[in-house]
Write a protein that holds these residues in place. Structure first.
Motif: not given
Ligand SMILES: C[S@@+](CC[C@H](N)C(=O)[O-])C[C@H]1O[C@@H](n2cnc3c(N)ncnc32)[C@H](O)[C@@H]1O
Length: 219
Positions: A7-8, A16, A25, A63, A68, A84-86, A89, A107-109, A125-126
């Protein structure tokens, strides 16, 4: 091209998912001033939101990144699930925080592998501002509301923030890429469709950031 499984932007996802990207990160939050400020502000807001809702039994943090917020969230629940997807991580997070009723899942969100209302609170978050289409950003919200029994705490990049308005000018003038935003009223409308009411929605900062942190409670 992005879809529910990727998705990104592929380069961001790869970053990531790599050991170097995940460690970088984590290091950013220890070294960079703007990251430290936003981390402090997010923690202060989270503490305020938990003051309002009290301690809960279960939280899903998705994720979770490198964990953090793991300790802070764990202090507000009996059982914390970090997802988290990664893989990288999740591994990094588990290495640093695996204790006292914390569980880890890849897992995927966007397709959360848990049944409806599986957790008292779901925290995200984020992630929203990384999702490349409006459809995916809305799907993300719906998945959070589906799996939360009582509360959702989520960040999104606000379409009406000063930061986004300035970006829109640069999109027009300099051909910059638009931000991945959501309108606040659209977020509220989706929450209501899913049976939730917005309790709080605070901007991270009025200037310099377009992120909003929302607290929603099931009616
Ligand atoms: C900016 S980081 C934020 C991590 C954490 N929530 C924080 O605020 O520190 C974004 C995270 O989203 C994860 N990610 C990307 N796509 C995702 C998805 N579809 N489902 C779950 N995690 C995902 C990435 O692997 C990464 O760890």
């Amino acid at each position: 091209m992005t879809n529910v499984h990727a998705p990104m932007q592929p380069s961001k996802l790869q970053n990531y998912n790599s050991a170097r990207g995940a460690e970088a990160y984590k290091a950013d939050y220890q070294k960079k001033l703007h990251r430290k400020w936003s981390d402090k502000r997010e923690r202060a807001l989270l503490a305020r939101y938990f003051q309002r809702i009290g301690k809960v039994d279960t939280i899903l943090d998705l994720p979770c990144g490198h964990g953090r917020l793991s300790d802070l969230l764990r202090s507000h629940c009996q059982r914390l699930v970090e997802g988290d997807w990664s893989f990288t991580m999740v591994q990094l997070n588990q290495r640093d925080h695996d204790r006292d009723h914390r569980h880890y899942v890849r897992a995927s969100a966007l397709e959360i592998p848990f049944k409806d209302q599986a957790f008292d609170a779901v925290v995200s978050f984020r992630l929203s501002h990384h999702l490349e289409t409006q459809e995916l950003r809305e799907q993300h919200l719906r998945e959070l509301f589906r799996t939360a029994k009582k509360h959702v705490i989520v960040t999104w990049f606000s379409a009406t923030s000063l930061k986004n308005m300035l970006r829109q000018l640069r999109v027009k003038i300099a051909g910059k890429k638009p931000k991945n935003v959501l309108r606040n009223d659209r977020v509220r409308a989706i929450a209501e469709q899913c049976g939730f009411r917005q309790q709080l929605a605070k901007p991270l900062f009025l200037i310099g950031s377009g992120h909003v942190l929302g607290l929603f409670t099931r009616e």
